[in-house]
Structures are given as structure tokens and as C-alpha cells.
Design an enzyme around this catalytic site. Structure first.
Site, mmCIF file in Angstrom:
data_model
loop_
_atom_site.group_PDB
_atom_site.id
_atom_site.type_symbol
_atom_site.label_atom_id
_atom_site.label_comp_id
_atom_site.label_asym_id
_atom_site.label_seq_id
_atom_site.Cartn_x
_atom_site.Cartn_y
_atom_site.Cartn_z
ATOM 1 N N ARG A 15 -3.171 -10.170 4.944
ATOM 2 C CA ARG A 15 -3.525 -10.459 3.652
ATOM 3 C C ARG A 15 -2.280 -9.633 2.775
ATOM 4 O O ARG A 15 -1.928 -8.563 3.016
ATOM 5 C CB ARG A 15 -4.617 -9.195 3.370
ATOM 6 N N LYS A 67 0.912 -1.217 -0.049
ATOM 7 C CA LYS A 67 -0.040 0.112 -0.129
ATOM 8 C C LYS A 67 0.878 1.219 -0.094
ATOM 9 O O LYS A 67 1.981 1.277 0.488
ATOM 10 C CB LYS A 67 -0.969 0.142 1.313
HETATM 11 N N1 HH2 Z 1 -7.089 -4.269 0.534
HETATM 12 C C1 HH2 Z 1 -7.332 -4.400 -0.715
HETATM 13 C C2 HH2 Z 1 -8.581 -5.187 -1.291
HETATM 14 N N2 HH2 Z 1 -9.350 -5.766 -0.202
HETATM 15 N N3 HH2 Z 1 -9.404 -6.630 1.855
HETATM 16 C C3 HH2 Z 1 -9.557 -6.504 3.082
HETATM 17 N N4 HH2 Z 1 -10.138 -7.365 4.089
HETATM 18 N N5 HH2 Z 1 -8.412 -5.662 3.585
HETATM 19 C C4 HH2 Z 1 -7.742 -4.888 2.941
HETATM 20 O O1 HH2 Z 1 -6.857 -4.279 3.544
HETATM 21 C C5 HH2 Z 1 -7.721 -4.848 1.491
HETATM 22 C C6 HH2 Z 1 -8.931 -5.848 1.065
HETATM 23 C C7 HH2 Z 1 -6.796 -3.526 -1.817
HETATM 24 O O2 HH2 Z 1 -5.584 -4.321 -2.321
HETATM 25 P P1 HH2 Z 1 -5.568 -5.246 -3.644
HETATM 26 O O3 HH2 Z 1 -6.560 -6.153 -3.519
HETATM 27 O O4 HH2 Z 1 -4.185 -5.503 -3.817
HETATM 28 O O5 HH2 Z 1 -5.819 -4.028 -4.727
HETATM 29 P P2 HH2 Z 1 -7.259 -3.779 -5.477
HETATM 30 O O6 HH2 Z 1 -8.117 -3.276 -4.746
HETATM 31 O O7 HH2 Z 1 -6.569 -2.491 -6.412
HETATM 32 O O8 HH2 Z 1 -7.484 -5.129 -6.352
#
Ligand code: HH2
Length: 260
Positions: free
Chosen positions: A241, A203
Site C-alpha cells: 500500500r 509512516k
Molecule cells: N495505513 C493507513 C490507512 N489504511 N490500510 C491497511 N490495510 N494497511 C495500512 O497500513 C494502512 C491502511 C494510514 O495511511 P494513510 O491512509 O496515508 O493515512 P490516513 O489514515 O491519515 O488517511
């Protein structure tokens, strides 16, 4: 929890795993690296991301979930849509990861009808606007109390307490200072009594922790994530995660060895 983004536009790995074969291979590799659970998402929640129509999200995630569940992989579905949640659970998902924490009443109903665990994540606003001007009087107390209220609502809707995880939602309607405060005082959330999940991986705030204020490239943020995850583990956080499973697993085991 290993992250599997079956999306063209996720902030760190968009487009890398959009075919069924590449998604399944990526998930299998993360399991081999030590992931206990694979979080499958078909809609990016990065700030400003465009919402994905339900049929498109289903097309992205369901075949992957079916293929992985058939191979005995534990799956979490990362969605805000009740229909996607219900079909993903039908296809074998065992955790519902809803970054909007059951805002949609139909999501609570779908969850209550199922046996799965839910991760209730805190988000101020929605992905389109959440980073415009996040504001709290006391971020740690407010996030904790809002998550407690969300858990209470889930329980009133028929979800048993042993099916609930909480997540402070790092980067979801939070400034860098808010994120730092939530990690520093994560024990406040742990003390509520539910398993706590933390999503720090790659992040942007990790890239701003250097005193120089110089931004750090997305793929170079791992040391900062591992350091903060190790701290959080000592405070009782149970689920991380991550996109970087092998390194996270090793860091988790290193901290665990101190209490063996
Ligand atoms: N962060 C993201 C997505 N889902 N779910 C939970 N429970 N906690 C988090 O911190 C969280 C999440 C964002 O990360 P990422 O999936 O890599 O990116 P994107 O939303 O652009 O797909």
C-alpha cells in the site's frame, strides 16, 4: 495498491484530493504509474484522528468510486463502517480494506453477503488512543495469532478462504520497535498462508530509523519504505500500500527480475 485519501486531514496528503476531479485524476495517474488497485479512504486513521460521520464519509468516497469503477479501475474501500462498505461495494469496489478487521458484526455480515476480498488489518486499540502505550509480550506472535483468529471468524461468518488477505497494521498501536520486528519477521505472517499486505508508505517510524534519531520529513521517507518493501517482497509479501506508485512499481519489478 495506490492510496487515494479523499480526506481533509490524512497525515501525508490531507486535503490534496477532496474534489471529485482531483481524486479521479490522482487515481488515474497512479494507475498509469502501475497501480493494480486504488485504495479509496474517506476517514483518516492517523493517531488521534476525529471520527467522520457516516453521511460525510459516503459523500466523500461514493462518487469517486462510481467514477473510477466506470473507467474500469479496480477499487478497494478503506473503511471501518458497514454502511460505507456496503455502498462502496454496490458502487463497484472489489476489496474491503477494514483497519478494524471486521470488529463490527454488521461489517462481517455485509462482507459475507458480497463477493469481495477483505484485507484484515491488525490494530491494537482504536485510532484515537492506539499510540498512547502500545504493549505486547511478543509482538510478532501476538499479531500473527490475532490475525489467524480474525480470519477464522471471517470464515465462520461465511467468507471463503480465497477472499482473505492479512496485514500486520504497521503504525496501528505499535512502537517503532514493534514495527521493525513485524517487518523483520513478516515471513511468520506470510507462512499463515493468506496473501499479506504491508502499508509502510510515509509512516513516521521510517523517519526514525537513522541512528542519529533525527526525524525525517514525511516526503523524504521514500527510500526507507522502498528498502523495507524490497526486503518484505523477498519474504513473500504480495501487496504494498503506497502513496508513491511509480517508485514502488519499479522497486517491485527490480526484485522480481531476480527470480525471473
Ligand atoms: N495505513 C493507513 C490507512 N489504511 N490500510 C491497511 N490495510 N494497511 C495500512 O497500513 C494502512 C491502511 C494510514 O495511511 P494513510 O491512509 O496515508 O493515512 P490516513 O489514515 O491519515 O488517511
Amino acid at each position: 495498491m495506490g492510496v487515494l485519501n479523499v480526506t481533509p486531514d490524512s497525515f501525508s496528503d490531507g486535503g490534496a484530493f477532496v474534489t471529485l476531479e482531483s481524486a479521479v485524476n490522482r487515481a488515474r495517474a497512479m494507475v498509469d504509474e502501475g497501480a493494480d488497485l486504488i485504495d479509496v479512504g474517506g476517514e483518516s486513521t492517523r493517531p488521534g484522528a476525529a471520527p467522520v460521520p457516516v453521511d460525510e464519509e459516503l459523500r466523500r468516497v461514493i462518487p469517486t468510486i462510481e467514477a473510477l469503477a466506470a473507467q474500469g479501475v479496480s477499487i478497494s474501500i478503506d473503511t471501518m463502517k458497514p454502511r460505507v462498505a456496503a455502498e462502496a461495494i454496490g458502487a463497484g469496489a472489489v476489496v474491503l480494506n477494514d483497519v478494524s478487521a471486521l470488529r463490527d458484526e454488521a461489517m462481517l455480515e455485509a462482507l459475507a453477503r458480497s463477493p469481495v476480498t477483505v484485507c484484515l488489518m491488525h490494530m491494537q486499540g482504536d485510532p484515537q488512543t492506539m499510540q498512547d502505550a502500545p504493549s505486547y509480550n511478543d509482538v510478532v506472535t501476538e499479531v500473527r495469532d490475532e490475525l489467524k483468529a480474525m480470519a477464522k471468524r471471517a470464515i465462520a461468518g461465511g467468507v471463503s478462504t480465497d477472499r482473505i488477505w492479512l496485514d500486520p497494521g504497521i503504525g496501528f498501536g505499535k512502537t517503532m520497535e514493534h514495527n521493525v520486528a513485524l517487518v523483520k519477521d513478516v515471513e511468520e505472517l506470510v507462512n499463515v498462508g493468506y496473501p499479506v499486505l504491508l502499508g509502510l508508505s510515509r509512516k513516521s517510524f521510517l523517519g526514525k530509523l537513522l541512528g542519529s534519531g533525527k526525524a525525517v520529513d514525511v516526503m523524504d521517507r521514500l527510500p526507507a519504505a522502498l528498502a523495507l518493501q524490497a526486503y518484505a517482497q523477498t519474504k513473500g509479501v504480495r501487496v504494498f500500500r503506497t502513496h508513491d506508485v511509480a517508485q514502488t512499481r519499479l522497486a517491485v519489478e527490480a526484485i522480481r527480475s531476480l527470480s525471473a
